[in-house]
Design a protein around this motif. Sequence first.
Motif, mmCIF file in Angstrom:
data_model
loop_
_atom_site.group_PDB
_atom_site.id
_atom_site.type_symbol
_atom_site.label_atom_id
_atom_site.label_comp_id
_atom_site.label_asym_id
_atom_site.label_seq_id
_atom_site.Cartn_x
_atom_site.Cartn_y
_atom_site.Cartn_z
ATOM 1 N N TRP A 143 0.801 -1.231 0.000
ATOM 2 C CA TRP A 143 0.000 0.000 0.000
ATOM 3 C C TRP A 143 0.835 1.283 0.000
ATOM 4 N N ARG A 147 -5.308 4.528 1.241
ATOM 5 C CA ARG A 147 -4.790 3.339 0.560
ATOM 6 C C ARG A 147 -4.550 2.198 1.544
ATOM 7 N N HIS A 189 -6.389 -1.425 1.430
ATOM 8 C CA HIS A 189 -5.645 -2.692 1.444
ATOM 9 C C HIS A 189 -6.131 -3.600 2.568
ATOM 10 N N ALA A 219 -2.727 -1.491 -3.126
ATOM 11 C CA ALA A 219 -3.380 -0.185 -3.215
ATOM 12 C C ALA A 219 -2.382 0.943 -3.478
ATOM 13 N N ARG A 220 -1.222 0.628 -4.038
ATOM 14 C CA ARG A 220 -0.208 1.653 -4.291
ATOM 15 C C ARG A 220 -0.544 2.477 -5.527
#
Length: 276
Positions: A31, A124, A128, A135-136
């Motif tokens: 994330w 983010r 996740h 979620a990056r």
Amino acid sequence: MSDAVRVTARLPAPPARVWPALTEPDRVARWFGDLAGPLTVGEDNRLGFDDGDFFTLRPTALVPGRTVEFEWRFLGVGKRQRVVWTLEPAGPGAALLTVADHDDTRAPAEAAQLHEGWTDFLDRLARHLRTGRDARYALRDDIDGAVDLPAGPYRPLAHPALLDWLPIAEDGFRPAWFFVIDDEGPRRFALREWELREDEELTFTVAIPETAGTPAARVTLAPAGAGLRLSFAHRGWTALGLPDGRAQELRRRFTATWVASLASARDRARAAAGPG
């Protein structure tokens, strides 16, 4: 001005599940970014992102399940800042995570931008934890950064001194090329719209071959404490129409060039200022 930017998020997991996502490299990578290794108090580390941005960091405190504290520098040359993550239970299956990012020289506009950035990162993390998915972010439009210089005679935004630290070449009449140099050798990119106000601001655009894109750069010099702050922003990397992988690689190479340029300006300013 405030000493710290603070953001608090309610996370859909208890502290015991959140803690590994804050401290274990394989979980942080899902994330946030890529840690060079496990977090260890007093040992240098690095947090890297896919687009070439990175922080050098050193943990100063780790209290399992409760607190992560570290000092970091953006691009390895920025001002050292202290970041504290505090984790608390928030009822069944939930936790509160507060991030406090300390810097007593931050201007209000910078603080607002940083608040937005930390809010996005915690969103983010929550995504996740909720979905189990990565979620990056993939590519940031701006390359930006700054380095603090000591007071002294060095003038990084005066001609021809700026040609000593910026990878710029002239064609005999004017600045014409911006060079990127890495392990694949030097490559040059045509410069356009060059405008210099000595000791204040430099702006230009860089033409990217095989695209209509001309990412725009702005370099500024402003007082900061007892010295000066040399800052830059180079925008337009998500509008080139390139495949994601190629766009990321191009941005990474330009980022590395800007980092080396800031370090060169810092070293030259220190040498000109003399001992102390």
